[in-house]
Scaffold this motif. Structure first.
Motif, short mmCIF file in Angstrom:
data_model
loop_
_atom_site.label_atom_id
_atom_site.label_comp_id
_atom_site.label_asym_id
_atom_site.label_seq_id
_atom_site.Cartn_x
_atom_site.Cartn_y
_atom_site.Cartn_z
N UNK A 14 12.03 16.35 -4.64
CA UNK A 14 12.23 17.54 -5.48
C UNK A 14 11.00 17.84 -6.32
N UNK A 15 10.08 16.86 -6.42
CA UNK A 15 8.82 17.06 -7.16
C UNK A 15 7.79 17.60 -6.18
N UNK A 16 7.25 18.77 -6.47
CA UNK A 16 6.31 19.43 -5.57
C UNK A 16 4.89 19.02 -5.90
N UNK A 17 4.19 18.58 -4.87
CA UNK A 17 2.82 18.11 -5.04
C UNK A 17 1.86 19.26 -5.34
N UNK A 18 0.89 18.97 -6.25
CA UNK A 18 -0.15 19.94 -6.61
C UNK A 18 0.42 21.26 -7.15
N UNK A 19 1.57 21.17 -7.79
CA UNK A 19 2.21 22.33 -8.41
C UNK A 19 2.39 22.04 -9.89
N UNK A 20 2.01 22.93 -10.81
CA UNK A 20 2.17 22.66 -12.24
C UNK A 20 3.64 22.49 -12.62
N UNK A 21 3.85 21.80 -13.75
CA UNK A 21 5.22 21.48 -14.15
C UNK A 21 6.05 22.75 -14.38
N UNK A 22 5.43 23.80 -14.88
CA UNK A 22 6.17 25.03 -15.17
C UNK A 22 6.77 25.66 -13.93
N UNK A 23 6.22 25.31 -12.75
CA UNK A 23 6.71 25.89 -11.51
C UNK A 23 7.48 24.88 -10.66
N UNK A 55 9.38 -7.18 -1.43
CA UNK A 55 9.72 -6.30 -0.32
C UNK A 55 9.36 -4.85 -0.60
N UNK A 56 8.59 -4.62 -1.66
CA UNK A 56 8.18 -3.25 -2.00
C UNK A 56 6.75 -2.99 -1.52
N UNK A 57 6.55 -1.81 -0.95
CA UNK A 57 5.25 -1.45 -0.40
C UNK A 57 4.98 0.02 -0.65
N UNK A 58 3.71 0.38 -0.56
CA UNK A 58 3.34 1.79 -0.59
C UNK A 58 3.32 2.34 0.82
N UNK A 59 3.82 3.56 0.97
CA UNK A 59 3.84 4.21 2.28
C UNK A 59 3.07 5.53 2.17
N UNK A 60 2.03 5.67 2.98
CA UNK A 60 1.22 6.88 2.98
C UNK A 60 1.86 7.92 3.90
N UNK A 61 2.20 9.05 3.34
CA UNK A 61 2.75 10.16 4.11
C UNK A 61 1.62 11.16 4.34
N UNK A 62 0.97 11.03 5.51
CA UNK A 62 -0.19 11.87 5.80
C UNK A 62 0.20 13.34 5.99
N UNK A 63 1.44 13.58 6.45
CA UNK A 63 1.87 14.95 6.70
C UNK A 63 2.00 15.73 5.40
N UNK A 64 2.57 15.11 4.36
CA UNK A 64 2.78 15.80 3.09
C UNK A 64 1.77 15.38 2.03
N UNK A 65 0.83 14.49 2.39
CA UNK A 65 -0.20 14.02 1.47
C UNK A 65 0.42 13.40 0.22
N UNK A 66 1.37 12.51 0.45
CA UNK A 66 2.05 11.82 -0.64
C UNK A 66 1.98 10.31 -0.42
#
Length: 448
Positions: free
Chosen positions: A132-141, A289-300
């Motif tokens: 629900x948090x949009x990447x590279x979008x300001x908080x107001x939007x 058991x926690x890891x970082x996962x790179x989502x190349x499609x959404x750049x997250x």
């Protein structure tokens, strides 16, 4: 040939099993094909249909069936290396040299790599709110879900600061600390404040990382490993401490004049240490058991947890154990307090029936019963939301799970309300403590 259409339920391609009678379905493939045009003519809204065995057919404008070979059965073509999480099926665009892939998630899993799930108890905020948090979008939007969640988090933090300050003022007094109950309540107040601080940091870091403001992988990995671990552990510690309060009261009634205050304080200190060590140890599997996962499609970059089947069972057991048992013990102890006091008084007051005495004790100790009832009601709401609701298969409607997640932080905010305001003894201690603090401030700053 370019074909365009709108994805709508009525445009779904039906199986011939839904359209043909049984005797036509029993025919061979080529004999069935003779009847395909009848379906287009008979069903005026039918856009397409498929034969489980071989064909996909489109009904043209003249209501004729145009059919072509179509293998409707999905085949995992990843050949051993699965880019998807949680045993999802992986499909590559090119078997020899793939440049992209897509994942077919199992029920109740979602995300571009099926990395999130809402199955079971003890959900993470990443699972519920991350998309629900949009990447590279300001908080107001940002989406309404993010704005409302931020408002709730801020409100929770403000209430927690007030609750912590007022609770510490009450429980640090000499009379409050004469017995183990006061020590448990002081420890519970500190633990509750720690929970809200960790929760606030968790929310802040999730928001900033998914908005692409924080991108340092080392920081994100440290946050991923530590935050949820400590949040789960301290939440459970807080539940155990509130249960200890009522059990200490039961022991006080059972022992009567034989109750040893000094020994009670010593046991309380040791038990608090034991609860902390036991709870932290029981959750120690989580960080590994926690890891970082790179989502190349959404750049997250996502924080994901990967459990084997055996560890998943253990993790579910630990979450449920630390949640249900303290609340059950808390409620049972409260009822035991009332019943035990009624029994003791029935021996000395023969003119009153046991039922009358029991009713009197309910009225006299209603603050203790209400404090437990509030905690149990909140616990039941969390259980209903976690287990009775359908799983979240996408991020489009996260409100039920957002509500359930924020409800879990109500108990840490209620220490002062349910243990001080509902208790005559602790209300008096609070008033006396505030008077002393006010006099100290007046003397130090020479105020009249």
């Amino acid at each position: 040939m370019n074909i365009s259409t709108t994805i709508m339920p009525e445009n779904r391609c039906s199986s011939i099993n839904e359209l043909f009678d049984d005797h036509i379905q029993m025919l061979s493939r080529w004999h069935r094909a003779k009847y395909y045009h009848i379906l287009c003519q008979k069903h005026s809204n039918l856009a397409c249909f498929y034969d489980n065995d071989y064909f996909m057919c489109l009904c043209d404008i003249d209501r004729h069936a145009n059919c072509f070979k179509f293998d409707y059965r999905p085949v995992d073509n990843s050949f051993g290396y699965n880019y998807c999480e949680n045993d999802a099926q992986c499909y590559l665009d090119n078997i020899t040299c793939p440049t992209s892939f897509s994942c077919a998630c199992k029920e109740c899993y979602f995300g571009t790599r099926c990395q999130f799930t809402t199955i079971g108890f003890g959900l993470s905020l990443d699972d519920i709110l991350g998309y629900s948090i949009w990447s590279n979008v300001p908080f107001s939007k940002q989406s309404n879900a993010v704005k409302i969640s931020t408002l709730l988090t801020t409100l929770i933090f403000i209430i927690a600061v007030l609750d912590f300050a007022l609770s510490v003022i009450t429980f640090q007094t000499k009379r409050s600390l004469e017995v183990g109950v006061g020590i448990y309540l002081l420890a519970a107040s500190i633990t509750s404040f720690i929970i809200i601080i960790i929760f606030g940091l968790k929310y802040l870091f999730l928001l900033l990382s998914q908005m692409a403001i924080i991108t340092n992988n080392s920081f994100l990995l440290g946050n991923c490993i530590c935050t949820d671990f400590f949040l789960k552990a301290f939440s459970s510690i807080g539940d155990w401490l509130t249960a200890c309060v009522n059990f200490e009261r039961v022991i006080t009634i059972l022992l009567g004049v034989k109750f040893n205050k000094a020994r009670s304080k010593k046991i309380a200190k040791r038990l608090i240490l034991g609860i902390n060590l036991f709870t932290l140890t029981s959750f120690i599997h989580d960080p590994f058991h926690r890891h970082l996962l790179e989502d190349t499609e959404e750049q997250r970059t996502w924080c994901v947890i990967r459990y084997s089947s055996s560890v998943r069972i253990y993790a579910s057991f630990v979450n449920i154990f630390h949640f249900i048992l303290p609340f059950c013990l808390n409620f049972i102890a409260t009822l035991a307090i009332i019943v035990l006091i009624a029994r003791e008084k029935s021996k000395t007051r023969q003119e009153q029936t046991y039922r009358e005495l029991l009713c009197n004790q309910f009225h006299q100790h209603k603050h203790r019963l209400l404090s437990s009832l509030v905690l149990v009601i909140v616990a039941i709401l969390r259980l209903i939301i976690s287990f009775a609701s359908t799983c979240m298969k996408s991020v489009r409607n996260p409100w039920l799970f957002i509500g359930g997640y924020f409800i879990s932080f109500i108990p840490p905010l209620l220490i002062f309300a349910i243990f001080v305001l509902l208790s005559e003894f602790y209300r008096k201690e609070f008033k006396d403590a505030t008077v002393r603090i006010r006099k100290t401030i007046q003397n130090r700053f020479h105020l009249q």
